[in-house]
Design a protein around this motif. Structure first.
Motif, PDB file in Angstrom:
ATOM      1  N   ARG A   1       0.815  -1.208   0.000  1.00  0.00           N
ATOM      2  CA  ARG A   1       0.000   0.000   0.000  1.00  0.00           C
ATOM      3  C   ARG A   1       0.854   1.266   0.000  1.00  0.00           C
ATOM      4  O   ARG A   1       0.391   2.332  -0.421  1.00  0.00           O
ATOM      5  CB  ARG A   1      -0.963  -0.011   1.186  1.00  0.00           C
ATOM      6  N   VAL A   2       2.099   1.144   0.463  1.00  0.00           N
ATOM      7  CA  VAL A   2       3.014   2.292   0.410  1.00  0.00           C
ATOM      8  C   VAL A   2       3.235   2.706  -1.041  1.00  0.00           C
ATOM      9  O   VAL A   2       3.128   3.887  -1.398  1.00  0.00           O
ATOM     10  CB  VAL A   2       4.348   1.954   1.097  1.00  0.00           C
ATOM     11  N   ALA A   3       3.546   1.745  -1.899  1.00  0.00           N
ATOM     12  CA  ALA A   3       3.779   2.056  -3.311  1.00  0.00           C
ATOM     13  C   ALA A   3       2.521   2.569  -3.988  1.00  0.00           C
ATOM     14  O   ALA A   3       2.602   3.444  -4.869  1.00  0.00           O
ATOM     15  CB  ALA A   3       4.307   0.817  -4.038  1.00  0.00           C
ATOM     16  N   GLU A   4       1.373   2.049  -3.602  1.00  0.00           N
ATOM     17  CA  GLU A   4       0.128   2.542  -4.199  1.00  0.00           C
ATOM     18  C   GLU A   4      -0.065   4.021  -3.887  1.00  0.00           C
ATOM     19  O   GLU A   4      -0.483   4.806  -4.753  1.00  0.00           O
ATOM     20  CB  GLU A   4      -1.057   1.716  -3.692  1.00  0.00           C
ATOM     21  N   PHE A   5       0.254   4.413  -2.660  1.00  0.00           N
ATOM     22  CA  PHE A   5       0.132   5.825  -2.295  1.00  0.00           C
ATOM     23  C   PHE A   5       1.178   6.670  -3.008  1.00  0.00           C
ATOM     24  O   PHE A   5       0.845   7.697  -3.614  1.00  0.00           O
ATOM     25  CB  PHE A   5       0.278   5.995  -0.781  1.00  0.00           C
ATOM     26  N   THR A   6       2.438   6.250  -2.957  1.00  0.00           N
ATOM     27  CA  THR A   6       3.499   7.074  -3.561  1.00  0.00           C
ATOM     28  C   THR A   6       3.364   7.130  -5.079  1.00  0.00           C
ATOM     29  O   THR A   6       3.649   8.168  -5.687  1.00  0.00           O
ATOM     30  CB  THR A   6       4.891   6.568  -3.160  1.00  0.00           C
ATOM     31  N   ASP A   7       2.938   6.036  -5.705  1.00  0.00           N
ATOM     32  CA  ASP A   7       2.733   6.068  -7.155  1.00  0.00           C
ATOM     33  C   ASP A   7       1.651   7.092  -7.522  1.00  0.00           C
ATOM     34  O   ASP A   7       1.799   7.845  -8.496  1.00  0.00           O
ATOM     35  CB  ASP A   7       2.321   4.690  -7.672  1.00  0.00           C
ATOM     36  N   TRP A   8       0.564   7.105  -6.761  1.00  0.00           N
ATOM     37  CA  TRP A   8      -0.503   8.081  -7.009  1.00  0.00           C
ATOM     38  C   TRP A   8       0.037   9.497  -6.833  1.00  0.00           C
ATOM     39  O   TRP A   8      -0.197  10.377  -7.693  1.00  0.00           O
ATOM     40  CB  TRP A   8      -1.665   7.850  -6.037  1.00  0.00           C
TER      41      TRP A   8
END
Length: 263
Positions: A183-190
């Motif tokens: 979920r960290v990458a999902e947030f940072t990618d967004w």
């Protein structure tokens, strides 16, 4: 002199200068690729006030605002000179935009001196620190950055220091970088997609629009400095991303440079 970029730093744990498992060398690499500023105006997540306050300290103390770490960390001093004239200039610019602000003498907290120690180890760049307002929203901090934008044409680098994700309760201090919560990458990618597309409106509304926003930032004091850096950026900014990985499962370390497309 060309316009200086504004930057956002994920300053990580206070142990960044002494822990070889952390990406301390990357901060020096980042600085080596940037023009050396005449002075720095630093907005750190660790100085919180109701309204903006700029430090006029001539020789700001190194504040060790943490506990329970190795003695070596408490012995570090970062002897950069202050920039009281810059602090007063910042207050004037904020006042011109009807943002109430004041000055006081204040040292450099670890959100300021830890990354600066790694970027400018000679402590040769004067630093003035400006507080953040965690009870105010991203739009306020973006407006602060916009008001301060003229400083970049006078050799001043505006630096926001916080963390792109910051939920200590979700952290696992025994985790390896490869154990990162997806979920960290999902947030940072967004977030980075919106930074790259200059979608300021979506970024300012990240709390509602970004995936897992409340999980990544139960309080958003560590993200607010990025909005000041974004506000200080030129309208045509080109985004440079320095991704350093995710530590303790939930704490991503990514640095952003907002540089003029004309540079």
């Amino acid at each position: 002199m060309s316009r200086l970029p504004s930057i956002f730093l994920s300053h990580g744990a206070p142990t960044l200068p002494i822990d070889p498992s952390l990406p301390s060398g990357a901060f020096g690499t980042l600085a080596a690729g940037l023009p050396r500023p005449g002075a720095i105006l630093m907005l750190s997540a660790h100085w919180e006030t109701p309204d903006p306050v700029a430090s006029t300290a001539v020789k700001p103390e190194t504040i060790h605002d943490f506990y329970g770490f190795p003695r070596a960390l408490y012995e570090i001093r970062y002897p950069a000179l202050g920039a009281p004239d810059l602090a007063r200039q910042a207050i004037t610019l904020l006042a011109q935009d009807d943002i109430a602000a004041t000055t006081e003498e204040h040292g450099l907290d670890h959100g300021a001196w830890v990354p600066l120690l790694l970027m400018f180890p000679d402590a040769g760049v004067p630093v003035a620190q400006l507080s953040i307002q965690p009870h105010r929203d991203p739009a306020h901090h973006y407006r602060v950055g916009r008001a301060l934008r003229p400083l970049a044409d006078d050799g001043v680098m505006i630096v926001g220091s916080g963390q792109i994700t910051h939920n200590l309760r979700a952290a696992d201090f025994g985790a390896r970088p490869e154990d990162a919560d997806p979920r960290v990458a999902e947030f940072t990618d967004w977030f980075e997609a919106r930074l790259g597309s200059h979608d300021v409106d979506a970024l300012l509304d990240y709390r509602r629009l970004a995936p897992h926003a409340a999980l990544m930032h139960p309080r958003d004091e560590h993200l607010l400095p990025v909005f000041a850096a974004l506000g200080a950026a030129p309208d045509d900014y080109r985004l440079q991303i320095q991704s350093l990985g995710t530590y303790q499962r939930a704490l991503a370390m990514t640095n952003y440079v907002f540089e003029s497309a004309g540079n």
